[in-house]
Design a protein around this motif. Structure first.
Motif, short mmCIF file in Angstrom:
data_model
loop_
_atom_site.label_atom_id
_atom_site.label_comp_id
_atom_site.label_asym_id
_atom_site.label_seq_id
_atom_site.Cartn_x
_atom_site.Cartn_y
_atom_site.Cartn_z
N TYR A 126 -11.14 3.39 13.82
CA TYR A 126 -9.90 3.65 13.15
C TYR A 126 -8.76 2.60 13.10
CZ TYR A 126 -11.60 8.43 13.85
OH TYR A 126 -12.73 9.78 13.83
N LEU A 127 -8.33 2.19 11.91
CA LEU A 127 -7.43 1.19 11.80
C LEU A 127 -6.03 1.76 11.86
CD1 LEU A 127 -9.04 -1.32 9.20
CD2 LEU A 127 -8.95 -1.26 11.77
N HIS A 128 -5.34 1.34 12.52
CA HIS A 128 -3.73 1.85 12.43
C HIS A 128 -2.99 1.33 11.47
CE1 HIS A 128 -4.29 2.86 17.30
NE2 HIS A 128 -4.97 3.55 16.56
N THR B 273 -0.06 -0.37 9.07
CA THR B 273 1.30 -0.66 9.58
C THR B 273 2.29 -0.73 8.52
OG1 THR B 273 0.51 -2.95 8.74
CG2 THR B 273 0.28 -2.51 11.09
N ASN B 274 3.59 -0.38 8.70
CA ASN B 274 4.63 -0.49 7.59
C ASN B 274 4.12 0.40 6.68
OD1 ASN B 274 5.67 -2.82 8.68
ND2 ASN B 274 4.30 -4.07 7.34
N VAL B 275 4.00 1.93 7.22
CA VAL B 275 3.97 3.20 6.27
C VAL B 275 5.44 3.74 6.19
CG1 VAL B 275 2.85 5.41 6.29
CG2 VAL B 275 1.51 3.23 7.21
N ARG B 276 5.79 3.82 5.10
CA ARG B 276 7.10 4.56 4.53
C ARG B 276 6.68 6.05 3.95
NH1 ARG B 276 10.64 0.70 5.25
NH2 ARG B 276 12.59 2.04 4.31
N VAL B 277 7.72 6.96 4.45
CA VAL B 277 7.63 8.36 4.21
C VAL B 277 8.88 8.77 3.60
CG1 VAL B 277 5.61 8.92 5.56
CG2 VAL B 277 7.82 9.32 6.32
N ARG B 278 8.93 9.79 2.87
CA ARG B 278 10.08 10.29 2.12
C ARG B 278 10.24 11.44 2.75
NH1 ARG B 278 12.00 7.03 -1.99
NH2 ARG B 278 10.41 5.63 -3.01
N SER C 220 7.59 15.86 11.67
CA SER C 220 6.43 16.68 10.87
C SER C 220 5.11 16.08 10.83
CB SER C 220 7.24 16.95 9.30
OG SER C 220 6.15 17.56 8.47
N PRO C 221 3.93 16.69 10.80
CA PRO C 221 2.72 16.22 10.59
C PRO C 221 2.48 15.34 9.46
CG PRO C 221 2.35 18.24 11.38
CD PRO C 221 3.74 18.23 10.82
N ALA C 222 3.23 15.49 8.20
CA ALA C 222 3.25 14.98 6.78
C ALA C 222 3.74 13.64 7.03
CB ALA C 222 3.42 15.97 5.62
N CYS C 223 4.77 13.44 8.13
CA CYS C 223 5.53 12.21 8.00
C CYS C 223 5.33 11.25 9.30
CB CYS C 223 7.08 12.78 8.21
SG CYS C 223 7.57 13.70 6.87
N THR C 224 4.30 11.72 9.95
CA THR C 224 3.97 10.86 11.20
C THR C 224 2.54 10.18 10.79
OG1 THR C 224 2.53 12.85 12.13
CG2 THR C 224 4.99 12.57 12.76
N VAL C 225 2.12 9.17 11.59
CA VAL C 225 0.94 8.36 11.43
C VAL C 225 0.03 8.65 12.75
CG1 VAL C 225 -0.09 6.00 11.10
CG2 VAL C 225 2.16 6.45 10.20
N PRO C 226 -0.92 9.21 12.61
CA PRO C 226 -1.59 9.55 13.96
C PRO C 226 -2.35 8.58 14.40
CG PRO C 226 -2.88 10.40 11.88
CD PRO C 226 -1.53 9.82 11.71
N THR C 227 -2.48 8.07 15.96
CA THR C 227 -2.99 6.73 16.38
C THR C 227 -4.11 7.54 17.41
OG1 THR C 227 -1.42 6.69 18.17
CG2 THR C 227 -0.94 5.58 16.29
N VAL C 228 -5.02 6.67 17.51
CA VAL C 228 -6.19 6.64 18.44
C VAL C 228 -6.27 5.42 19.40
CG1 VAL C 228 -8.76 7.16 18.86
CG2 VAL C 228 -7.37 8.02 16.83
N LYS C 229 -6.42 5.86 20.64
CA LYS C 229 -6.34 4.78 21.51
C LYS C 229 -7.77 3.80 21.46
CE LYS C 229 -4.06 6.78 25.72
NZ LYS C 229 -4.26 7.28 27.19
N HIS C 230 -7.53 2.49 21.58
CA HIS C 230 -8.49 1.65 21.27
C HIS C 230 -9.38 1.54 20.04
CE1 HIS C 230 -8.01 1.03 25.57
NE2 HIS C 230 -8.16 2.07 25.85
N GLY C 231 -8.63 2.28 18.95
CA GLY C 231 -8.94 2.30 17.61
C GLY C 231 -10.30 3.04 17.47
N GLY C 232 -10.46 4.29 18.55
CA GLY C 232 -11.53 5.13 18.62
C GLY C 232 -12.83 4.39 18.64
N GLY C 233 -12.90 3.23 19.15
CA GLY C 233 -14.02 2.53 19.42
C GLY C 233 -14.16 1.46 18.31
N SER C 234 -15.01 0.21 18.84
CA SER C 234 -15.20 -0.77 17.89
C SER C 234 -16.62 -1.43 18.17
CB SER C 234 -14.31 -1.93 18.03
OG SER C 234 -14.20 -2.54 19.35
N ILE C 235 -17.15 -2.13 17.12
CA ILE C 235 -18.53 -2.76 17.42
C ILE C 235 -18.13 -4.46 16.73
CG2 ILE C 235 -19.78 -0.84 16.99
CD1 ILE C 235 -20.30 -1.52 14.10
N MET C 236 -19.12 -5.22 17.35
CA MET C 236 -18.88 -6.59 16.95
C MET C 236 -20.24 -6.87 16.31
SD MET C 236 -18.31 -10.06 18.98
CE MET C 236 -16.52 -9.69 19.30
#
Length: 342
Positions: A161-163, A165-170, A178-194
């Motif tokens: 999950y990529l967070h 940036t610079n998301v703007r809402v009206r 409001s859920p439609a006006c927030t940006v959900p985040t996940v710790k550590h991006g929900g996992g990653s692989i290299m």
């Protein structure tokens, strides 16, 4: 039809001459391509003031003379990260100019100084800058044909999950949560692989997932099981080629250098902190953008999507990236070893 206030000086002079020759306002308007009222107003103004020039228009005087404006511009160029409020306070303390932050922004815009988001680039010290300049000078005569003999390699990390940036809402006041006006985040991006991959102008090589921390032993295994088969697939037998890698600790360790020497692999000398010189870095960003659009739901799906996007790399993309190397070298020489647009 042009209005009186928009008429040029040449048009006003033509209206005056035509009037003296006996033409009516309607006839003058047709010849000068303006409205009859504009022609009539211009003639009335000339008879009243005996001049075709506009009077100085009234308006609020500027709060700062040109000398103080130059001081503001100099302050901004000395510290590009100062906000308009900080500039306004310092400008006021130094020159006594009392104005708003909006006036400061207007002065800066008049001189082409617009606010932009700063581009993130690796930190380069003086020793690294000189090394990059010397490296560019050593390779400035290389042509696209020389760069086609390089096998480019790199590791890249992908988050599930990529967070954004610079998301703007009206929204209206009170709707911030409001859920439609927030940006959900996940710790550590929900996992990653290299993943480790390699490419050349002839095609893409193997792509493999690196489990855990990549150390010298794992890296030598990757070279044995993935890099050598990629070389046999991408380069003809007996054809000269060179291997490119960055200066990560597992790449420059004694074990890795010994393995490369034992297998008689010629390594392209690479300057530190120079990802903008490696075309495979750009290939990694292309794949990351494509993967983010597909929105995989778990790590296994993420691995499959990365492999699919890797296999979709076109010959045009590879050729354009590798073919850009002479331009990258010229750009690095132009900035004297500093950061380039690549």
């Amino acid at each position: 039809m042009a209005k009186a206030r928009n008429l040029t000086q040449e048009t006003r002079l033509k209206i005056k001459i035509l009037s003296q020759e006996g033409y009516s306002c309607r006839q003058i308007a047709r010849k000068c391509r303006c409205s009859p009222s504009a022609a009539g107003y211009t003639l009335q103004k000339y008879r009243r003031t005996n001049s075709l020039e506009d009077k100085p228009r009234s308006g609020r005087p500027r709060v700062s003379p040109a000398r103080n404006d130059r001081i503001l511009i100099r302050m901004c160029r000395q510290n590009r990260r100062m906000t308009s409020q900080e500039l306004q306070q310092q400008w006021s303390n130094q020159t006594g100019v009392q104005c708003s932050n909006r006036t400061v922004r207007g002065r800066l815009l008049d001189h082409g100084l617009r606010s932009y988001k700063a581009i993130k680039k690796p930190l380069i010290n003086e020793r690294q800058r000189l090394a990059q300049r010397y490296w560019a000078q050593a390779h400035k005569n290389w042509t696209a044909r020389n760069w086609k003999k390089i096998l480019w390699s790199d590791e890249s990390s992908f988050q599930l999950y990529l967070h954004p940036t610079n998301v703007r809402v009206r929204r209206r006041p009170g709707q911030a949560l409001s859920p439609a006006c927030t940006v959900p985040t996940v710790k550590h991006g929900g996992g990653s692989i290299m993943v480790w991959g390699c490419m050349s102008a002839a095609g893409v090589g193997h792509l493999t997932v690196c489990d855990g921390t990549l150390n010298s032993a794992k890296y030598c295994t990757i070279l044995e099981t993935h890099m050598l088969p990629s070389v046999r697939a991408l380069f003809c037998r007996g054809k000269n080629w060179m291997f490119q890698q960055d200066n990560a600790p597992c790449h420059t360790s004694k074990a890795s250098r010994t393995w490369l020497q034992e297998h008689c692999i010629q390594v392209l000398k690479w300057p530190a902190q120079s990802p903008d010189m490696s075309p495979i870095e750009n290939l990694g960003w292309i794949i990351k953008r494509s993967v983010s659009k597909r929105k995989p739901k778990n790590l296994e799906e993420l691995k499959a999507v990365i492999q699919e996007e890797w296999d979709k790399i076109t010959p045009q993309q590879r050729g354009r990236l590798v073919g850009s190397m002479p331009a990258r070298i010229r750009a690095l020489l132009h900035v004297n070893g500093r950061t380039t647009k690549y």
